[in-house]
Structures are given as structure tokens and as C-alpha cells.
Design a protein around this motif. Sequence first.
Motif, mmCIF file in Angstrom:
data_model
loop_
_atom_site.group_PDB
_atom_site.id
_atom_site.type_symbol
_atom_site.label_atom_id
_atom_site.label_comp_id
_atom_site.label_asym_id
_atom_site.label_seq_id
_atom_site.Cartn_x
_atom_site.Cartn_y
_atom_site.Cartn_z
ATOM 1 N N TYR A 1 0.894 -1.171 0.168
ATOM 2 C CA TYR A 1 -0.079 0.032 -0.053
ATOM 3 C C TYR A 1 0.856 1.340 0.277
ATOM 4 C CZ TYR A 1 -3.527 -3.205 1.418
ATOM 5 O OH TYR A 1 -4.570 -4.464 1.348
ATOM 6 N N ILE A 2 0.865 2.091 -1.143
ATOM 7 C CA ILE A 2 1.572 3.359 -1.220
ATOM 8 C C ILE A 2 0.881 4.351 -0.797
ATOM 9 C CG2 ILE A 2 3.174 4.569 -2.748
ATOM 10 C CD1 ILE A 2 4.105 2.464 -3.811
ATOM 11 N N HIS A 3 1.034 5.029 0.113
ATOM 12 C CA HIS A 3 0.312 6.398 0.675
ATOM 13 C C HIS A 3 0.894 7.584 -0.128
ATOM 14 C CE1 HIS A 3 -1.493 4.478 4.256
ATOM 15 N NE2 HIS A 3 -0.512 3.696 3.589
ATOM 16 N N VAL A 4 0.013 7.928 -1.297
ATOM 17 C CA VAL A 4 0.647 9.061 -2.024
ATOM 18 C C VAL A 4 -0.574 9.810 -2.649
ATOM 19 C CG1 VAL A 4 0.646 7.222 -3.947
ATOM 20 C CG2 VAL A 4 1.941 9.315 -4.125
ATOM 21 N N ASP A 5 -0.324 11.063 -2.987
ATOM 22 C CA ASP A 5 -1.433 11.988 -3.579
ATOM 23 C C ASP A 5 -1.110 12.417 -4.810
ATOM 24 O OD1 ASP A 5 -3.617 11.691 -1.769
ATOM 25 O OD2 ASP A 5 -2.163 12.950 -0.314
ATOM 26 N N GLY A 6 0.060 13.186 -5.325
ATOM 27 C CA GLY A 6 0.327 13.852 -6.589
ATOM 28 C C GLY A 6 0.400 12.947 -7.645
ATOM 29 N N LYS A 7 0.126 13.491 -8.957
ATOM 30 C CA LYS A 7 0.165 12.696 -10.070
ATOM 31 C C LYS A 7 1.657 12.267 -10.407
ATOM 32 C CE LYS A 7 -0.319 13.255 -15.223
ATOM 33 N NZ LYS A 7 -0.544 14.096 -16.190
ATOM 34 N N LYS A 8 2.469 13.135 -10.133
ATOM 35 C CA LYS A 8 3.903 12.610 -10.506
ATOM 36 C C LYS A 8 4.212 11.643 -9.632
ATOM 37 C CE LYS A 8 8.789 14.045 -10.043
ATOM 38 N NZ LYS A 8 9.054 13.302 -11.227
ATOM 39 N N GLU A 9 3.990 11.668 -8.466
ATOM 40 C CA GLU A 9 4.245 10.834 -7.094
ATOM 41 C C GLU A 9 3.570 9.644 -7.549
ATOM 42 O OE1 GLU A 9 3.776 13.876 -6.757
ATOM 43 O OE2 GLU A 9 4.938 14.566 -5.196
ATOM 44 N N ILE A 10 2.369 9.391 -8.096
ATOM 45 C CA ILE A 10 1.485 8.425 -8.332
ATOM 46 C C ILE A 10 2.220 7.626 -9.646
ATOM 47 C CG2 ILE A 10 -0.603 7.420 -9.316
ATOM 48 C CD1 ILE A 10 -1.839 9.630 -7.723
ATOM 49 N N LEU A 11 2.750 8.332 -10.593
ATOM 50 C CA LEU A 11 3.391 7.548 -11.733
ATOM 51 C C LEU A 11 4.787 7.037 -11.486
ATOM 52 C CD1 LEU A 11 2.536 10.337 -14.752
ATOM 53 C CD2 LEU A 11 1.154 8.315 -14.096
ATOM 54 N N ASP A 12 5.511 7.563 -10.416
ATOM 55 C CA ASP A 12 6.886 7.221 -9.822
ATOM 56 C C ASP A 12 6.509 5.734 -9.316
ATOM 57 O OD1 ASP A 12 8.121 9.155 -11.113
ATOM 58 O OD2 ASP A 12 8.405 10.567 -9.438
ATOM 59 N N ALA A 13 5.286 5.931 -8.405
ATOM 60 C CA ALA A 13 5.051 4.901 -7.614
ATOM 61 C C ALA A 13 4.567 3.379 -8.808
ATOM 62 C CB ALA A 13 4.053 5.051 -6.746
ATOM 63 N N ILE A 14 3.959 3.755 -9.842
ATOM 64 C CA ILE A 14 3.790 2.844 -10.645
ATOM 65 C C ILE A 14 5.170 2.139 -11.445
ATOM 66 C CG2 ILE A 14 2.666 2.293 -13.068
ATOM 67 C CD1 ILE A 14 0.414 4.408 -12.213
ATOM 68 N N ASP A 15 5.891 3.042 -11.844
ATOM 69 C CA ASP A 15 7.216 2.582 -12.182
ATOM 70 C C ASP A 15 7.873 1.906 -11.218
ATOM 71 O OD1 ASP A 15 9.509 2.905 -14.337
ATOM 72 O OD2 ASP A 15 10.246 3.960 -12.887
ATOM 73 N N PHE A 16 7.746 2.278 -9.888
ATOM 74 C CA PHE A 16 8.533 1.474 -8.916
ATOM 75 C C PHE A 16 7.837 0.137 -8.853
ATOM 76 C CE2 PHE A 16 8.650 0.383 -4.553
ATOM 77 C CZ PHE A 16 10.100 0.242 -4.062
#
Length: 435
Positions: free
Chosen positions: A247-262
Motif C-alpha cells: 500500500y503506497i500512501h501518495v497523492d500527487g500525479k507525478k508521485e503516483i506515476l513514479d510509484a507505478i514505475d516502482f
Amino acid sequence: MKMKYLVLLALFTCVGNSFAQQTPASKQTEAITIVGATAHLGNGEIIENSLIIFEDGKITQVMDATATKMQYRGRIIEAEGKHVYPGFIAPNATLGLVEIDAVRATDDEDEIGSMLPHIRSLIAYNAESKLVESMRPNGVLMGQIVPRGGTISGTSSIVQFDAWNWEDAVIKEDDGLHINWPSSFTRGRWWAGEDPGIKPSEDYQEDLLELEEFFTSAKAYLAGNNKKTNLAYDAMKNVFTGDKRVYIHVDGKKEILDAIDFKQKQEIEHLVIVGGYEAHKAIEELKENNISVLVQRPHDQPNSEDHDYDFPYKLAGILHNKGVLVALESSGSMERMNTRNLPFYAGTAGAYGLGKEEALKLITSNTAKILGIDDMVGTLEKGKTATLFISEGDALDMRGNILTHAFIQGREVSLETHQTELYQRYKEKYDSASK
């Protein structure tokens, strides 16, 4: 002297009972039949005149009472004009980890350190919390108990809200790992002479590298024959095998896309976004990677002046209508006491783009799917655990959310709490004063 001791014993018993939670309900010993209620199954379907039977803690029948001649079994609850629902599930909650914020000894939601996958919320869970008890009168009967703090907060577990201790409470042990994703922006510290505005974070890439290095080191540790035990790395094993969700706690678009890449780099099988304020800007990427979202509670103000005033109300509907699997969570200010408002959050989402039965999924079947417990709970369905309740009216509306019966694993649980006791106490006071 003997009488003195008896009086003292009685006094201590009364004081103890005034502070203790009610005794958990006993195991179901006879079949129970609920007949005549409007059954909201939790999967979008409704049975207007329903017949529901459960015994030994399991649902054995769910059907239309007008289309069957099935014999009723055991205790019969006549529920014409009422509504029956599957028990609501509260994900990403800290219930049972903190009792009183101002009393440090009752606060066990966080540990010292940054990378803490081995920290388990379950063993800190207080089954006798008065806050936990106060969830049940609103139909919130289960929850995912999540630690806070650090980059990797630790491991959550899923519990039911009528138990002697954490061993009795557990539904799914160590279900997921929780990561607080770094922010790509930072706010200037005015007290340090910095510009108080928002600016790009100079530490963002470094924070991401640290997280990636931890995952890489954990993989290397688990692949080797290490003589020295590393508890943090050991706790990552089920993440890499896919048995534990991330579970990744994240809000911003850039951070969400980086989490998907992760997720792609680390080959994480089950990833869930928690919060996801800008998840609507990454819908296609979420769908392509089969990522679900636990949307922040809708009773909030928009974070951006560019958003409509009712954007938080609509976010769950926007994602759901585009094909993203969505559920609601209630973290934030005063989150533990506000968790009892979970059904009303769903009601708001229903009024802003979803409709009532689709909104109900956000706190029942969708939540169960995201948490990986949909084989046990989340819908009124034959073979599932009998965790459900009867309400006088619409349970997603605070005017209709008036429970008459609630069952957890087939056991009828008390709907009385210290709050209902105070309500009755002061109701009597003002009723008598008005006469």
C-alpha cells in the motif's frame, strides 16, 4: 471488617465495569433467520423481500422470500420495512493503536526509524478500545489496522471489532506493507528564513533511491545464505512472493506515476494507492497496471484552487466510472473517531456520481477485494462469514442509520457504547427538565 471488604469489592467492580468494554459475544449456537428486510447484497444487487439464514457463523441462504417455500430455521427476526447490509470495512485505520492522543502511553501507532517492514500493528492492537467499540452502532464491523510514520511504516492486519484480544480479533494477519511515498514538493520553513511558498524538493530523488536500495538489499539478503538475521529484510519475503500487498500512501500525479514505475521495477504483484488525490490524472496507467485506489475521505476541502468545491465528493465516482477499482478510507484529522462516519462518506460519494448501491461497494465488496478478503466478507452471499447488520433505514444516510441488530461471525454483538450511555443519560436529563 468483612462487610467493609465486600463494599470495596463491589465498588471496584462497578468502577472497572464503567471503564471496560462489553464482554465479546458468545459463539453462535443456533441458526438465525432474517425475513422480510430489503437486502443490500454489497455487489450492486438488492432483494426487496429477503430471506437470510446463517448458522455456525456462516451464511447458508440468501434469497427472495416471496419465491421460496424454504422452512425458517432457529431464531426468527421479522425485519419487514428494515434493511440488511454486509458489515462495513474500514481500511487504513489506526483504531486500537491510539486511545487518547494527549496521553503518550496510549499512543502506539508509530515506531522510531524509517524502514520498518517488520513492525506489526496487530500485536499493538487494543481490542478493548472504547473507540473500536463505538464503530459498531454505525455498522463499521471490521477494519484494517495500519501503523504510521517513517518511509516504510510497517505491516497492517485486518480485524473484526468484537474480540477479547488481538488473537481473537484477527481476520487476516500481516496483510500488507505500507509505504509513505516521498513528496516531490516541499514547503519553505519560514522559521528558518526560507521562502514559505511551495517549491520542488531537492531530496525527492535521493529519497526514492534510498527506497529502491532497501528493496534491492532485501532481495539480495533473501536470496543469499546470511548467518546474521535482519528482521527488516526477513519481513519483505512475502512482498516479493506476492502474498503480501503493498500500500503506497501518495497523492500527487507525478508521485503516483513514479510509484507505478516502482511497481514495475520491483515486480510488485499487488499494489494499492492510498489517498490518491490526483489519481484521476493517471487513470489509464492505473488500469494498465491493475492498481486499485483507497480514496481519501470525501468530507474535505479541495487541495487546489483549480478544483471544484465538490471535487473530493466526486473523486471516487470519477475513478469508478472510468473502470478503476475504488474503496474509501478515512485517514486524516481526528481519523479514529471519524472512522465511524465511513457509511456517510459513501453516501456522499453516492450522491455525487455513483448512486447508492455502487457507493455501498466502496465500503463493502470493493474494500474486501482490495484487501484480499473477498472470499470471506464484503457481500451477503452463501458461504461467507455472517458479518452483517439490520438497520431501520438507509445505512448510508445518518437519518436512517439506526441499527437494531449486528452480527460478527454469526455472533450478535452489543450496540451499546459509552457514547450511547451518555446519550441516554443526558436525554433523560433534558426530557425531565422540559416537563
